[in-house]
Design an enzyme around this catalytic site. Structure first.
Site, PDB file in Angstrom:
ATOM      1  N   CYS A 192       0.859  -1.184   0.000  1.00 17.38           N
ATOM      2  CA  CYS A 192       0.000   0.000   0.000  1.00 17.38           C
ATOM      3  C   CYS A 192       0.897   1.236   0.000  1.00 17.38           C
ATOM      4  CB  CYS A 192      -0.857   0.041   1.252  1.00 17.38           C
ATOM      5  SG  CYS A 192      -1.821  -1.452   1.476  1.00 17.38           S
ATOM      6  N   ARG A 248       1.675   1.581  -5.969  1.00 16.00           N
ATOM      7  CA  ARG A 248       1.733   0.589  -4.898  1.00 16.00           C
ATOM      8  C   ARG A 248       0.363  -0.021  -4.592  1.00 16.00           C
ATOM      9  NH1 ARG A 248       6.254   0.507  -1.987  1.00 16.00           N
ATOM     10  NH2 ARG A 248       5.168  -0.415  -0.224  1.00 16.00           N
ATOM     11  N   TRP A 295      -3.868  -1.553  -1.478  1.00  8.60           N
ATOM     12  CA  TRP A 295      -3.841  -2.728  -2.359  1.00  8.60           C
ATOM     13  C   TRP A 295      -4.275  -3.864  -1.445  1.00  8.60           C
ATOM     14  CZ3 TRP A 295      -3.273  -4.127  -7.315  1.00  8.60           C
ATOM     15  CH2 TRP A 295      -2.850  -5.420  -7.628  1.00  8.60           C
ATOM     16  N   ASN A 309       0.685  -0.576   6.265  1.00  6.26           N
ATOM     17  CA  ASN A 309       1.062  -1.346   5.078  1.00  6.26           C
ATOM     18  C   ASN A 309       1.753  -2.607   5.584  1.00  6.26           C
ATOM     19  OD1 ASN A 309       1.962  -2.241   2.575  1.00  6.26           O
ATOM     20  ND2 ASN A 309       3.820  -0.995   2.669  1.00  6.26           N
ATOM     21  N   GLY A 310       1.358  -3.769   5.058  1.00  6.67           N
ATOM     22  CA  GLY A 310       1.957  -5.028   5.503  1.00  6.67           C
ATOM     23  C   GLY A 310       0.877  -6.034   5.812  1.00  6.67           C
ATOM     24  N   GLU A 348       9.972 -20.345 -20.186  1.00  9.35           N
ATOM     25  CA  GLU A 348       9.709 -18.995 -19.676  1.00  9.35           C
ATOM     26  C   GLU A 348      10.852 -18.041 -20.042  1.00  9.35           C
ATOM     27  OE1 GLU A 348       7.411 -17.253 -18.685  1.00  9.35           O
ATOM     28  OE2 GLU A 348       8.282 -15.627 -17.522  1.00  9.35           O
ATOM     29  N   LYS A 406      10.308 -14.618 -22.232  1.00  8.66           N
ATOM     30  CA  LYS A 406      10.700 -13.287 -21.758  1.00  8.66           C
ATOM     31  C   LYS A 406      11.594 -12.589 -22.778  1.00  8.66           C
ATOM     32  CE  LYS A 406       8.716 -12.722 -19.164  1.00  8.66           C
ATOM     33  NZ  LYS A 406       7.643 -13.001 -18.259  1.00  8.66           N
ATOM     34  N   GLU A 421       9.577 -11.537 -25.827  1.00 10.02           N
ATOM     35  CA  GLU A 421       8.634 -10.478 -25.482  1.00 10.02           C
ATOM     36  C   GLU A 421       9.294  -9.098 -25.399  1.00 10.02           C
ATOM     37  OE1 GLU A 421       7.014 -11.314 -21.614  1.00 10.02           O
ATOM     38  OE2 GLU A 421       5.233 -10.107 -21.957  1.00 10.02           O
ATOM     39  N   HIS A 438      16.204 -34.280 -31.919  1.00 11.23           N
ATOM     40  CA  HIS A 438      15.120 -34.826 -32.744  1.00 11.23           C
ATOM     41  C   HIS A 438      14.631 -33.827 -33.788  1.00 11.23           C
ATOM     42  CE1 HIS A 438      15.021 -38.393 -30.285  1.00 11.23           C
ATOM     43  NE2 HIS A 438      15.027 -37.627 -29.205  1.00 11.23           N
ATOM     44  N   LYS A 453      -0.725  -5.590 -20.909  1.00 14.00           N
ATOM     45  CA  LYS A 453      -0.500  -6.272 -19.628  1.00 14.00           C
ATOM     46  C   LYS A 453      -1.581  -7.312 -19.375  1.00 14.00           C
ATOM     47  CE  LYS A 453       1.529  -6.893 -15.627  1.00 14.00           C
ATOM     48  NZ  LYS A 453       2.724  -7.746 -15.695  1.00 14.00           N
TER      49      LYS A 453
HETATM   50  C1  AGP Z   1       4.205 -12.527 -19.649  1.00 15.92           C
HETATM   51  O1  AGP Z   1       5.343 -11.766 -19.511  1.00 15.92           O
HETATM   52  C2  AGP Z   1       3.080 -11.919 -20.364  1.00 15.92           C
HETATM   53  N1  AGP Z   1       2.851 -10.597 -20.071  1.00 15.92           N
HETATM   54  C3  AGP Z   1       1.867 -12.809 -20.597  1.00 15.92           C
HETATM   55  O2  AGP Z   1       2.303 -14.020 -21.130  1.00 15.92           O
HETATM   56  C4  AGP Z   1       0.941 -13.104 -19.393  1.00 15.92           C
HETATM   57  O3  AGP Z   1       1.591 -13.960 -18.501  1.00 15.92           O
HETATM   58  C5  AGP Z   1      -0.360 -13.743 -19.910  1.00 15.92           C
HETATM   59  O4  AGP Z   1      -1.022 -12.843 -20.748  1.00 15.92           O
HETATM   60  C6  AGP Z   1      -1.278 -14.185 -18.804  1.00 15.92           C
HETATM   61  O5  AGP Z   1      -1.668 -13.129 -17.993  1.00 15.92           O
HETATM   62  P1  AGP Z   1      -2.339 -13.373 -16.578  1.00 15.92           P
HETATM   63  O6  AGP Z   1      -1.353 -14.067 -15.726  1.00 15.92           O
HETATM   64  O7  AGP Z   1      -2.712 -12.006 -16.090  1.00 15.92           O
HETATM   65  O8  AGP Z   1      -3.551 -14.234 -16.824  1.00 15.92           O
END
Ligand code: AGP
Length: 594
Positions: free
Chosen positions: A2, A27, A71, A97-98, A468, A472, A475, A491, A589
């Site tokens: 928060c 935050r 939050w 906060n906490g 992953e 990253k 992306e 393979h 996002k």
């Molecule tokens: C990851 O870096 C991405 N931004 C994306 O793959 C994300 O994880 C995916 O869209 C799922 O989002 P969520 O966890 O909010 O459901």
């Protein structure tokens, strides 16, 4: 996570606090509130929603006040659960906060002694404890109050009869802004920068009293201490990113705290997640993107710890899969809790008759309304589009769920469960050790930035970590990357290996280690530059062109540590290429369309 602001001085607090809160909105932002000393009483204004939703004109003119942006952790976002809180007399007001782990038992005792509560939060107990402990001195009352609190806190409080603000911190950030005839308190520097650049960083256990022209601090043993005043020369924008150039880097560095908070919240909070009422013979994990990779790691974690067979599906595929007559317990993971594919999968799973658990970072998000049970990760808001600390905290929750399941199924002994919990508690320190290697990883990333294709290989529980790492990099650096189980390259993908194709090889000392070294040898024979990530080991180092050491860790927990190395690789490679790291092209996002 928060935002907290306190001001005492000669100006009117109204604008100072609202502006400060606005700077801390990153935050948390589900509700906001302000309490001011208004003559001989406290005036309180708090509301669900954004800071702009607070009716500013209703805040009385005053030179002493505290403000909070929330939050939510305990209790949904609402007017009642918004901070500040008052004690029964209305003389003491606090913001926090906490997480107070032992608030349930404290609250029960307080209710027995006649206290009345207005919220579902853990924080409100602090106002009532201070009321009981107050004998004329607020520092004294705060000192006695924090003695009984377990958990983490930054607490700021005012009293209607005192021209002062008192505060305490333990494992939650709190800084003092030292001004000229005015002093401030805040969870982070951006909130005070309009007034002063002179800052005292409080330490765990510190208690502080602010008058308008002096600051007194006591340490955890109650001894008066001096905390050095540092002058920060950040712009406001720098300060919002904690001095980092990008939110992503800030969020990578927040992981030790996020792991700590997720463990702390969950070890106690799990009392509320009663898995015993479900018959759990098999589990299906469903998610998208990075959360899908957390689900894949989760399969290894749950099967290893509890022995319950798991399957993993992408949310976008699950919905259209055949409806078999089986009803696995279904876990849906989503940072935002708003991903359309995951929400549709949650609905479909319920429709098929499965019991569901949602793991999300956002309180009251849509996912929480579609599932039977919810567990929250305690990562705090994540602003960078690339998921970092939320992946890490999803794994932490999965470890804790797996331990609960193992104990429930009696496939895990109490002793072994404690060993696992101890290893979880070590993780924040181990992540710090990786962060200390940032400069070395930055140098290696300059080589990666010149590549057009990069492979990530791992085995066992680190195979999904390879996926992953590749995601990253794609992306944020816009370099084509692919993750593979190390044994699979031969393979087909071997055809793509050249001496310009770096292969990031996750060589962890688990039961596949020797096989992994064999695979790395095969790759080396094709001339690809090999970037090893793993514990110190002579044989590995002989095979790899470059090597990033990770500290010794139980292999089952290595994904957390290894993944931080890969986050740093992605970040520094993107940085080298001048990419828009926090807002990569074509991405959002939260993906709210199917
Ligand atoms: C990851 O870096 C991405 N931004 C994306 O793959 C994300 O994880 C995916 O869209 C799922 O989002 P969520 O966890 O909010 O459901």
């Amino acid at each position: 996570m928060c935002g907290i602001v306190g001001y005492i001085g000669t100006d009117s607090v109204r604008d100072i606090i609202l502006k400060g809160l606005k700077r801390l909105e990153y935050r948390g932002y589900d509700s906001a509130g302000v309490a001011v000393k208004d003559g001989g009483q406290i005036s309180l204004l708090k509301k669900k929603g954004r800071i702009e939703d607070l009716p500013k004109d209703e805040i009385p003119g005053s030179n002493i006040g505290i403000g909070h942006t929330r939050w939510a952790t305990h209790g949904k976002p609402s007017d009642e659960n918004a901070h500040p809180f008052l004690d029964c007399s209305g003389n003491i007001s606090i913001i926090h906060n906490g997480i107070i782990d032992n608030f349930v038992s404290i609250k029960e005792d307080l209710i027995e002694r006649g206290h009345q509560f207005t919220s579902e939060t853990d924080s409100e107990v602090i106002a009532h404890l201070m009321e009981e402990n107050y004998e004329g001195d607020m520092v004294d009352a705060l000192q006695k109050t924090v003695e009984v609190l377990e958990g983490s806190y930054a607490i700021v409080a005012i009293h209607s009869k005192h021209d002062e603000i008192v505060a305490a911190r333990d494992q939650s950030p709190l800084v003092v802004g030292v001004g000229d005839g005015e002093n401030l308190l805040a969870s982070d520097v951006p909130a005070i920068l309009d007034h002063t650049q002179d800052v005292k960083y409080l330490q765990d256990g510190d208690i502080v009293r602010l008058k308008k022209d002096f600051v007194e601090i006591w340490d955890m043993d109650g001894n008066p201490v001096e905390r050095e005043t540092k002058t920060v020369d950040w712009t406001i924008e720098d300060a919002e990113k904690g001095g980092y150039e990008h939110y992503m880097m800030k969020e990578i560095h927040e992981q030790p705290q996020a792991i700590h908070d997720s463990i702390l919240g969950r070890l106690k909070g799990f009392e509320k997640l009663d898995l015993k009422k479900y018959r759990i013979d098999s589990i299906r994990l469903i998610a998208c993107g990075t959360s899908f990779h957390a689900a894949l790691v989760g399969k290894y974690i749950i099967e290893e710890i509890s022995g319950i067979p798991c399957m993993v599906e992408m949310a976008s595929e699950y919905r259209y899969s055949s409806r078999l007559s089986e009803y696995p317990f279904t876990i849906l993971l989503s940072q935002s809790g708003e991903t359309a594919d995951t929400l549709a999968a949650a609905k479909e799973a319920s429709h098929r008759g499965c019991k569901t658990l949602g793991i999300t970072n956002v309180l009251d998000s849509s996912l929480t309304r579609e599932v039977d049970e919810v567990v929250y990760t305690q990562a705090g808001p994540e602003i960078g589009v690339a998921a970092t600390k939320t992946f890490t905290t999803q794994l932490i929750v999965l470890y804790l769920v797996a331990i609960e399941l193992g104990l429930m199924k009696r496939t895990l002994s109490v002793d072994k469960a404690e060993t696992y919990r101890d290893e979880l508690r070590r993780l924040p320190r181990l992540v710090e050790k990786i962060l200390d290697k940032s400069e070395d990883i930055k140098e290696l990333s300059k080589i990666l930035a010149a590549a057009e294709d990069i492979f990530f290989v791992g085995r066992n529980i680190n195979y999904p970590v390879a996926l992953e790492g590749a995601l990253k990099l794609k992306e944020i650096a816009y370099i084509h990357a692919a993750g593979y189980p190390a044994g699979e390259l031969k393979h087909g993908p071997f055809a793509l290996l050249t001496d310009d194709t770096p292969v990031i090889s996750l060589c962890i000392k688990d039961n596949t280690f020797q096989k992994m070294l064999g695979n790395v040898g095969e790759i080396a024979a094709r001339g690809s530059p090999i970037f090893g990530v793993g514990e110190k080991d002579k044989e590995t180092e002989k095979l790899c062109d470059y090597h990033v050491h990770i500290p010794e860790v139980l292999p089952l927990f290595s994904p957390i540590i290894v993944n931080v190395v890969l986050q740093l690789f992605a970040y520094y490679t993107a940085y080298e290429l001048g990419r828009d790291i926090d807002k990569p092209r074509n991405l959002a996002k939260s993906v709210t369309v199917e």
